[in-house]
Write an enzyme that holds these catalytic residues in place. Sequence first.
Site, PDB file in Angstrom:
ATOM      1  N   CYS A  75      20.571  46.917  41.168  1.00 59.51           N
ATOM      2  CA  CYS A  75      19.538  47.180  42.162  1.00 59.51           C
ATOM      3  C   CYS A  75      18.847  45.885  42.572  1.00 59.51           C
ATOM      4  O   CYS A  75      18.800  44.922  41.809  1.00 59.51           O
ATOM      5  CB  CYS A  75      18.510  48.160  41.610  1.00 59.51           C
TER       6      CYS A  75
ATOM      7  N   ARG B 207      24.732  42.501  45.769  1.00 63.51           N
ATOM      8  CA  ARG B 207      24.708  43.246  44.514  1.00 63.51           C
ATOM      9  C   ARG B 207      25.384  44.611  44.643  1.00 63.51           C
ATOM     10  O   ARG B 207      25.755  45.216  43.644  1.00 63.51           O
ATOM     11  CB  ARG B 207      23.253  43.460  44.069  1.00 63.51           C
TER      12      ARG B 207
ATOM     13  N   TRP C  22      21.552  51.202  43.491  1.00 67.31           N
ATOM     14  CA  TRP C  22      22.889  51.683  43.158  1.00 67.31           C
ATOM     15  C   TRP C  22      22.679  52.894  42.260  1.00 67.31           C
ATOM     16  O   TRP C  22      22.132  52.787  41.173  1.00 67.31           O
ATOM     17  CB  TRP C  22      23.701  50.609  42.438  1.00 67.31           C
TER      18      TRP C  22
ATOM     19  N   ASN D 211      14.674  48.469  38.414  1.00 64.93           N
ATOM     20  CA  ASN D 211      16.040  48.035  38.141  1.00 64.93           C
ATOM     21  C   ASN D 211      16.274  48.211  36.649  1.00 64.93           C
ATOM     22  O   ASN D 211      15.513  47.684  35.841  1.00 64.93           O
ATOM     23  CB  ASN D 211      16.217  46.567  38.541  1.00 64.93           C
ATOM     24  N   GLY D 212      17.293  48.975  36.267  1.00 68.65           N
ATOM     25  CA  GLY D 212      17.572  49.200  34.855  1.00 68.65           C
ATOM     26  C   GLY D 212      17.684  50.672  34.524  1.00 68.65           C
ATOM     27  O   GLY D 212      17.974  51.506  35.391  1.00 68.65           O
TER      28      GLY D 212
ATOM     29  N   GLU E 253      46.938  35.873  32.605  1.00 66.57           N
ATOM     30  CA  GLU E 253      45.693  35.716  33.356  1.00 66.57           C
ATOM     31  C   GLU E 253      45.568  34.321  33.948  1.00 66.57           C
ATOM     32  O   GLU E 253      45.097  34.148  35.082  1.00 66.57           O
ATOM     33  CB  GLU E 253      44.500  36.030  32.454  1.00 66.57           C
TER      34      GLU E 253
ATOM     35  N   LYS F 174      45.120  33.668  37.958  1.00 65.52           N
ATOM     36  CA  LYS F 174      44.016  32.919  38.557  1.00 65.52           C
ATOM     37  C   LYS F 174      44.537  31.861  39.515  1.00 65.52           C
ATOM     38  O   LYS F 174      44.008  31.680  40.611  1.00 65.52           O
ATOM     39  CB  LYS F 174      43.160  32.250  37.465  1.00 65.52           C
TER      40      LYS F 174
ATOM     41  N   GLU G 120      46.110  33.487  42.707  1.00 63.88           N
ATOM     42  CA  GLU G 120      45.101  34.158  43.525  1.00 63.88           C
ATOM     43  C   GLU G 120      44.385  33.196  44.465  1.00 63.88           C
ATOM     44  O   GLU G 120      44.170  33.514  45.638  1.00 63.88           O
ATOM     45  CB  GLU G 120      44.043  34.823  42.630  1.00 63.88           C
TER      46      GLU G 120
ATOM     47  N   HIS H  86      65.738  33.870  27.695  1.00 64.93           N
ATOM     48  CA  HIS H  86      66.292  35.017  28.424  1.00 64.93           C
ATOM     49  C   HIS H  86      66.063  34.890  29.932  1.00 64.93           C
ATOM     50  O   HIS H  86      65.909  35.905  30.615  1.00 64.93           O
ATOM     51  CB  HIS H  86      65.685  36.313  27.887  1.00 64.93           C
TER      52      HIS H  86
ATOM     53  N   LYS I 108      37.427  42.398  46.537  1.00 65.19           N
ATOM     54  CA  LYS I 108      36.804  42.443  45.215  1.00 65.19           C
ATOM     55  C   LYS I 108      37.045  43.776  44.519  1.00 65.19           C
ATOM     56  O   LYS I 108      37.360  43.820  43.346  1.00 65.19           O
ATOM     57  CB  LYS I 108      35.297  42.185  45.325  1.00 65.19           C
TER      58      LYS I 108
END
Length: 620
Positions: free
Chosen positions: A2, A27, A75, A101-102, A486, A490, A493, A509, A615
Site C-alpha cells: 500500500c 507498488r 492492495w 499499510n500492513g 538462474e 539472468k 533476460e 552427454h 514482471k
Amino acid sequence: MCGIVGYVGNKQVVPVIIEGLRKLEYRGYDSAGIAVVDENHDLAIRRAEGKLRNLEEAIRLKPLDGTYGIGHTRWATHGRPTEENAHPHRDCSGKIVVVHNGIIENYLPLKEMLREKGHEFKTETDTEIVAHLIEDIINTDGLAFEPAVRKAVQQLRGIFALSIISADEPDTIIAVREGPPVVIGLGDGEFFVASDIPAILQHTRDVFYLGEKEIAVLTKDSVRVTDFDGNAVEPKQQRITWDPIAAEKGGFKHFMLKEIYEQPRAVRDTVKGRVSHETGKVFLDPMNISEEEFKSIRSIKVAACGTSWHAGIAGKYMIEQLARVPVEVDYASEFRYRDPVLSEDDLLIVISQSGETADTIAAMREAKQYGCKVLAVCNVFGSMITREADGTILTHAGPEIGVASTKAFTSQMIALYLFALYLGQLRGKIDQEEAKFHAQELAELPLKIEHLLNDADTIEDLSKEFFRVQDFLYLGRGINFPVALEGALKLKEISYIHAEGYPAGEMKHGPNALIDEKLPVVIINTREEGNAGSELRYEKTHSNIVEVKSRDGIIVSILTEGDGMSSKVSDHVVEIPKTSDLLAPILSIVPLQLLAYNIAVRRGCDVDQPRNLAKSVTVE
C-alpha cells in the site's frame, strides 16, 4: 504494498496527495482514496476502486479542498478491492480517519469487543477497527487525540504504518510505525508523511524515517516524535541529494541494481520473527495446515515458473536433506497438462513473486481438485495465490520493480529453507543442536551478502572481458545446479546473450561439443568443510573444471573463500564467504546477478525492462 501520503501546510492538499500517490503506483494497488479537512473543520472523503484516475474523476465530479489530509493506494488484503473497502476509513462519528499499510493481526477480537460496545462497521477491512478504537478510547477514557492514538496502537498486534487525522484536531496528522517504513518530509510551514521518499521528493529533500514503535505528530509549525510510551525521540534527519527520478531507484542507476543491493535487508526481513536463535525452532505464520497434516505428508510437489522454478529446485535439495520427504519440481505451465498423480497425502508448494502468475494459479487449482493442501511462497500478501492457498510463507522482499527477479529469488530460497527446517523439526529429523547451527548460519547470512556486494568492483572488471561474447555456459552440480540455471537466465533476460545452465555431470552427454577458446564457462563449485557429501560433489565438479580447461574453455569459477584446488585451474575466480552447503546458493547467485547486470549495461540494454518480458505473467 500500500501507498500512504499525508500533508499539512498552507498549500491546497489535494494536488499534493494525488501527485504523491502517483509516484507510488509502482507498488501495485487496486483502489485509492483521500480524506481532507477544510477550513470549517469539515472532513470529506473520496474513494474509488481501480486506478488512480478513477479517484481523480471522483474528485472532479465532487470537488474537495483543504490544507491537510491523507491519501492511500490499497492492495486488497482484508476485504475485496471495492470502493467501500478502499482507504481512508473512519469511526462512527465520521471525524477520525485512518490509512494503513500492513496487517492488524488481532483485528477480529478487537472488532468483536468494539461491536459489543455499540460500534458499527461498514467494511471488511482490518484497518477500520483502528479508527473505532481511537474513538472508543476518547469517549471512554476522556483522552485527547494524541494520547488516545498512543493507547490504541499499544493494543494492536501485527505490522502497521498508520496516518491518522481528526476533524476535531485542526492541522494535525499523527503517523505511526510498527514495521512498514514511514518517512517524514520537512518543509517551511509544511510537513509530509509518506510510505516512500518518491511521493514527497518534489516538495522537500529534508526527511527522516520513523523508527520502530515510534509516533510522529505533524502540524503546520512542527513535527514531534516519541516512542509508544511517550518518551521523546530525536529523529535522524537526512538530506536527499538525488533528483526525483533517481530517488525512486534509491540513488542507483537501475531498479535491478537497487534490488540486488537490497538482498541483505530482504533476507533479514524474511527470517525475522521466524527463528529462535536460542533453540533453533522455526515458527511459520498461522495457516490452514495443521502440524499433524505436515507430519503425514507422503510427498511434496513444487510448481513454479522461471526464477521461482529455480528456487523450487534449490528447495527440493533443502527439504529432502533436512526433512527426508521426496520432492518433485514442475514447471507450473506443464503441471496440469501431464495429468499429475496426486492424493490427499501430497502437499503442493507454489512459488510466485507476484502471487498472480496464471500458470501457477492453474497448477494450484488442479492440485486442490485432488484434495491436496497448498502452501504458497509469495511476496505479495492478498494476491490471488495467497487468498486461495491453505497457507503462505510470505517473503518480505519489498516491491521488486525490475523485471529480472533478484531479491525475490533469494527470499524465496530463504522461505523454502525455513520450511525445510520446520518440517525437519516437526518430523524429528533435526535435533536441537543441528537446529541451532542452522539458525546461526541464517543469522550470519545477510552480513555475508553485504561482504559480496562490497566487492562488486571485481565483477564489474570481469564484465569488461565478456560483454561482447555471444554464448555462455553455466555449470553446477547438486544444489549448485539451480544456481547455474538462474545465472544463465539472468544473463539471457537482460543482455540478450545466449546462455545455458547445465548439470556439471552431463557435460559428456553433449555440451562438451560447444567448448572452445571463445566460450566462457561459469562453474559453481562451493563446498562446506566437514560435509562428506559436499566434499564428494566438490571433487566431481573439480574434474569438470579440468575437463573444460583441457578443451581451452574460459573458466570463471564461483568458489568458497580459501579454495586451494579449483582456483588453481580457473582463469577467473570469484570467492563467496564460507557457509553451510544448503545456504551457499544464496551467496553464489549474487555475483552472477551482478555479472549479468554489468554485462547488460555495457551492451546498452534496457536492464529494468528487457524486451518481450513482463514482471507478472497473468496469462497462460
